[in-house]
Design a protein around this motif. Structure first.
Motif, short mmCIF file in Angstrom:
data_model
loop_
_atom_site.label_atom_id
_atom_site.label_comp_id
_atom_site.label_asym_id
_atom_site.label_seq_id
_atom_site.Cartn_x
_atom_site.Cartn_y
_atom_site.Cartn_z
N HIS A 87 -2.73 6.04 -9.68
CA HIS A 87 -1.41 6.33 -9.14
C HIS A 87 -0.67 5.03 -8.80
O HIS A 87 -1.30 4.01 -8.49
CB HIS A 87 -1.56 7.20 -7.90
N VAL A 88 0.65 5.09 -8.82
CA VAL A 88 1.46 3.93 -8.50
C VAL A 88 1.15 3.47 -7.07
O VAL A 88 0.91 4.29 -6.18
CB VAL A 88 2.96 4.24 -8.71
N HIS A 90 -1.48 2.21 -5.87
CA HIS A 90 -2.85 2.33 -5.39
C HIS A 90 -3.64 1.03 -5.58
O HIS A 90 -4.76 0.91 -5.13
CB HIS A 90 -3.56 3.53 -6.04
N GLY A 91 -2.99 0.07 -6.30
CA GLY A 91 -3.59 -1.26 -6.36
C GLY A 91 -4.14 -1.67 -7.72
O GLY A 91 -5.03 -2.53 -7.80
N LYS A 92 -3.59 -1.11 -8.79
CA LYS A 92 -4.07 -1.44 -10.14
C LYS A 92 -3.85 -2.93 -10.44
O LYS A 92 -4.77 -3.63 -10.87
CB LYS A 92 -3.34 -0.60 -11.20
N SER A 94 -3.17 -5.34 -8.34
CA SER A 94 -3.93 -6.18 -7.40
C SER A 94 -5.39 -6.27 -7.81
O SER A 94 -6.01 -7.33 -7.71
CB SER A 94 -3.85 -5.61 -5.98
N ASN A 187 -10.06 1.95 -3.68
CA ASN A 187 -9.46 0.67 -3.27
C ASN A 187 -8.90 0.76 -1.84
O ASN A 187 -8.82 1.84 -1.27
CB ASN A 187 -8.35 0.30 -4.26
N LYS A 188 -8.50 -0.36 -1.32
CA LYS A 188 -7.92 -0.48 0.03
C LYS A 188 -8.91 -0.06 1.11
O LYS A 188 -8.54 0.53 2.12
CB LYS A 188 -6.61 0.33 0.14
N ASP A 190 -10.18 -1.87 3.14
CA ASP A 190 -9.93 -2.64 4.36
C ASP A 190 -9.00 -1.91 5.32
O ASP A 190 -8.89 -2.25 6.49
CB ASP A 190 -9.32 -3.99 3.97
N ALA A 224 -8.97 -4.82 -3.12
CA ALA A 224 -8.38 -5.83 -4.01
C ALA A 224 -7.78 -6.94 -3.17
O ALA A 224 -7.78 -8.11 -3.56
CB ALA A 224 -7.33 -5.18 -4.90
N LEU A 225 -7.27 -6.55 -1.98
CA LEU A 225 -6.62 -7.52 -1.10
C LEU A 225 -7.64 -8.50 -0.52
O LEU A 225 -7.46 -9.72 -0.57
CB LEU A 225 -5.91 -6.78 0.04
P1 GDP Z 1 -0.13 -0.68 -8.58
O1 GDP Z 1 1.23 -0.06 -8.56
O2 GDP Z 1 -1.19 0.36 -8.68
O3 GDP Z 1 -0.28 -1.76 -9.60
O4 GDP Z 1 -0.36 -1.32 -7.13
P2 GDP Z 1 -0.24 -2.84 -6.64
O5 GDP Z 1 -1.39 -3.63 -7.10
O6 GDP Z 1 1.12 -3.34 -6.98
O7 GDP Z 1 -0.39 -2.65 -5.08
C1 GDP Z 1 0.52 -1.88 -4.31
C2 GDP Z 1 0.52 -2.35 -2.88
O8 GDP Z 1 -0.76 -2.14 -2.28
C3 GDP Z 1 0.81 -3.84 -2.76
O9 GDP Z 1 1.63 -4.04 -1.62
C4 GDP Z 1 -0.56 -4.45 -2.52
O10 GDP Z 1 -0.51 -5.63 -1.77
C5 GDP Z 1 -1.26 -3.35 -1.76
N1 GDP Z 1 -2.71 -3.39 -1.96
C6 GDP Z 1 -3.36 -3.43 -3.14
N2 GDP Z 1 -4.69 -3.45 -2.96
C7 GDP Z 1 -4.89 -3.44 -1.62
C8 GDP Z 1 -6.06 -3.46 -0.79
O11 GDP Z 1 -7.20 -3.50 -1.24
N3 GDP Z 1 -5.85 -3.38 0.55
C9 GDP Z 1 -4.61 -3.35 1.11
N4 GDP Z 1 -4.51 -3.29 2.42
N5 GDP Z 1 -3.50 -3.34 0.35
C10 GDP Z 1 -3.63 -3.39 -0.99
#
Ligand code: GDP
Length: 477
Positions: A87-88, A90-92, A94, A187-188, A190, A224-225
Motif C-alpha cells: 500500500h502507498v 507503507h514504506g516500499k 524506504s 514495516n515501521k 519502530d 526501514a527507518l
Molecule cells: P511508499 O509509498 O510505500 O514507497 O512509502 P515511503 O517509503 O515513501 O514511506 C512513506 C512514509 O513512511 C515516509 O514518510 C517514510 O519516512 C515513512 N517510513 C517508511 N518506513 C518507515 C519505518 O520503518 N518507520 C517509520 N517510523 N516511518 C517509516
C-alpha cells in the motif's frame, strides 16, 4: 495470419466452390485465390465442422533459434529477482533504500549506487539478490502484460501501525496471479502502535498464513527507518530462492528483459536489462523488443563499466538503435543478419497480437464448450463489503463439472486500470457489481480487449455467469 480460399478448402477436405458459396451467404465475395483474414476464417469454418486457431511463432520459439554458445553447459544457481509491493506510504521506497544502503554500510566496494532501475546486494554468505527499483504492482503487472515475468519473489510491505489496506490485498492478488512466492515485510516496527499480530490475522483472510501459525508464508519484522531487520529479511529471501532453485546457463548467449529504457542526450538509447539466462558481452549483437544494436558498453548498478554480465543481474546497455519498452524481452543473437530477422518476426508478432481475439465472456464460453477452459478467472469489484462477500460465496459454489470459478481478486471499489491489467494478464474478465469502470479503466480495457461486465441485479449477474460456464451465453451485440 492470412490464408487463401483454395488452401483452406484443401485443409478441410471440401471443394473450393462450397467454401466460396458459404462465404457469399455471409456477404464475403471471393474466389479460389482470395486471401481471408483470421476473423473471416474463424467465422466460416465452423459451418463445415472445423474450428479456426490463430497460431503464431512465440517469442520462445525464436530464442530456440537464436541461442548459441555452450547450450549444454551445467546450470548454476542465479540470484533471485525481487519486487517490493504494498500500500502507498507503507514504506516500499524506504525499504528499497534501506536495503541498498545496507550494502554501503557493509563497506562493499563501489557503494555509491547508480539508479538504473534495479540493483543487487550481497548477503552475509556472499550470495546475490537483485531488487527491482520501481516498487508497486503497477510496474509488476505492466511487465507481465508484455509476457515477461521479471520477478521471482514478491515482498509485500505492510505498515505495522496501519495494517492491511486495499492495495495490500491488490498486491497480493497480483503476486498470486503471477504464481510468485510472497514474503511479508511488516514495516515501521519502530512505531509505538506497531501490531504485527493484527497484520498476520488480517492476511490470514487472504490465505496468507504465517509459518508459525502452520502456514507457509514468511513474515519479517523490519523498520526501514531505523534499518532494523534487514539482514533477516535478506536471509529469508535467500532461503526462499534456494527452494525455488532458480538456475541458468551462464555459458550460452544472453536473454532476459528490459527493465527501463530512455533516450539520453549525447548517449542515444539507454536501456537497463535484466539477464535471466546466459550472458551478455560488450560487442554482442542484441535485439530488445523490436530494436536491434551492437552492445557498445555495459555499466552495472555501481556505475562500473563491465565487459560481461551474468544471469540474475541488471546492467545498463548502450548501443541499441532505438528505445525498447519496459517489459520487452531481449536476446543476444549471433550476427547482424539474425538480429534483422528477429526484428522482422517481432514486428509481425506485435501486429498479430493487436489483431488477436480478445478474451471476452463469450470467448470464455466458447472455450468452455470446446473444453479448453478449466478455470474461469474473475476479477470482482463491488460497492460494499456485504455484497462483495455474498457474491464471492455464490461464485465459489457455482462450479460446474468442467469449469472451476477462480476469483483472482475481489475488492470493494470502482473498476480501475489495475483491475483491467490483472484481468488481462490472468486471461479473465472483470465483473463489477454496482460499480463502474473509471475513464482510465475503460481506455485500458479497450486497448487490451478486456471484458468488463457491470451489473446491478445479482440475479442477472449470476444468470449470465452460469450461462457462461455452461457455454450457453449468446454474444453481446
Ligand atoms: P511508499 O509509498 O510505500 O514507497 O512509502 P515511503 O517509503 O515513501 O514511506 C512513506 C512514509 O513512511 C515516509 O514518510 C517514510 O519516512 C515513512 N517510513 C517508511 N518506513 C518507515 C519505518 O520503518 N518507520 C517509520 N517510523 N516511518 C517509516
Amino acid at each position: 495470419g492470412k490464408m487463401k480460399v483454395g488452401d483452406i478448402a484443401i485443409e478441410m477436405g471440401i471443394k473450393a466452390t462450397q467454401l466460396i458459396k458459404a462465404l457469399m451467404t455471409n456477404g464475403v465475395m471471393g474466389n479460389v485465390n482470395s486471401d481471408l483474414d483470421f476473423d473471416t476464417i474463424a467465422l466460416i469454418v465452423p459451418e463445415f465442422g472445423w474450428e479456426a486457431q490463430n497460431t503464431f511463432k512465440t517469442a520462445d520459439e525464436i530464442v530456440v533459434e537464436t541461442a548459441f554458445g555452450n547450450l549444454e553447459a551445467e546450470l548454476v544457481i542465479r540470484p533471485p529477482v525481487v519486487t517490493v509491493m504494498g500500500h502507498v506510504d507503507h514504506g516500499k521506497t524506504s525499504l528499497l533504500d534501506a536495503i541498498r544502503n545496507a550494502r554501503v554500510a557493509s563497506g562493499e566496494a563501489g557503494g555509491i549506487t547508480q539508479h538504473i532501475g534495479a540493483y543487487s546486494v550481497t548477503t552475509e554468505d556472499g550470495s546475490l539478490i537483485t531488487f527491482l527499483d520501481t516498487p508497486g504492482h503497477e510496474a509488476f503487472t505492466a511487465m507481465r502484460a508484455r509476457g515477461a515475468n521479471a520477478t521471482d519473489i514478491a515482498i509485500i510491505v505492510v505498515a505495522a501501525d496501519d495494517g492491511m489496506m486495499p492495495q495490500t490485498a491488490e498486491a497480493i492478488s497480483h503476486a498470486k496471479a503471477a504464481g510468485v512466492p510472497i514474503i511479508v515485510a511488516v514495516n515501521k516496527m519502530d512505531k509505538p502502535g506497531a501490531n504485527p499480530d493484527r497484520i498476520k490475522q488480517q492476511l490470514t483472510e487472504l490465505e496468507i498464513v504465517p509459518e508459525e501459525w502452520g502456514g507457509s508464508t514468511i513474515f519479517c519484522e523490519v523498520s526501514a527507518l531505523k534499518r532494523t531487520g534487514i539482514p533477516e529479511l535478506l536471509e529469508n529471501i535467500k532461503l526462499l530462492a534456494e527452494v525455488a532453485e532458480l538456475k541458468a546457463n551462464p555459458e550460452k548467449s544472453g536473454s532476459g528483459l528490459v527493465i527501463e529504457a530512455k533516450l539520453e542526450k549525447g548517449k542515444g538509447p539507454v536501456a537497463t536489462i535484466l539477464v535471466k539466462d546466459g550472458h551478455v558481452n560488450v560487442g554482442d549483437y542484441i535485439v530488445a523488443g523490436s530494436m536491434k544494436g551492437k552492445v557498445k558498453s555495459l555499466t552495472n548498478d555501481k556505475g562500473e563499466r563491465v565487459d560481461t554480465v551474468t544471469p540474475g543481474l541488471p546492467v545498463e546497455v548502450l548501443g541499441l538503435e532505438g528505445v525498447p519498452a519496459a517489459g520487452d524481452r531481449f536476446d543476444v543473437v549471433v550476427d547482424e543478419r539474425t538480429a534483422e530477422e528477429v526484428v522482422g518476426v517481432r514486428k509481425e508478432q506485435a501486429m498479430a497480437e493487436n489483431t488477436q481475439k480478445k478474451m471476452s465472456l463469450e470467448d470464455m464460453f466458447s472455450k468452455v464448450t470446446q473444453g479448453d477452459l478449466k478455470e474461469f478467472n474473475i476479477i470482482l469489484k463491488a460497492d460494499v463489503h456485504g455484497s462483495l462477500e455474498a457474491i464471492q460465496g455464490m461464485l465459489n459454489k457455482m462450479t460446474s463439472v468442467e469449469v472451476k470459478n477462480k476469483i483472482v481478486h475481489a475488492a470493494v471499489g470502482g473498476v480501475t486500470e489495475n483491475d483491467v491489467m490483472l484481468a488481462h494478464t490472468s486471461k479473465g474478465v472483470v465483473i463489477g457489481f454496482n460499480v463502474r469502470p473509471d475513464n482510465n479503466a475503460q481506455a485500458k480495457a479497450k486497448q487490451l480487449g478486456v471484458d468488463i461486465r457491470t451489473y446491478s441485479i445479482v440475479y442477472e449477474m449470476m444468470d449470465e455467469i452460469k450461462k457462461a460456464m455452461t457455454g450457453l451465453l449468446a454474444p453481446q451485440v
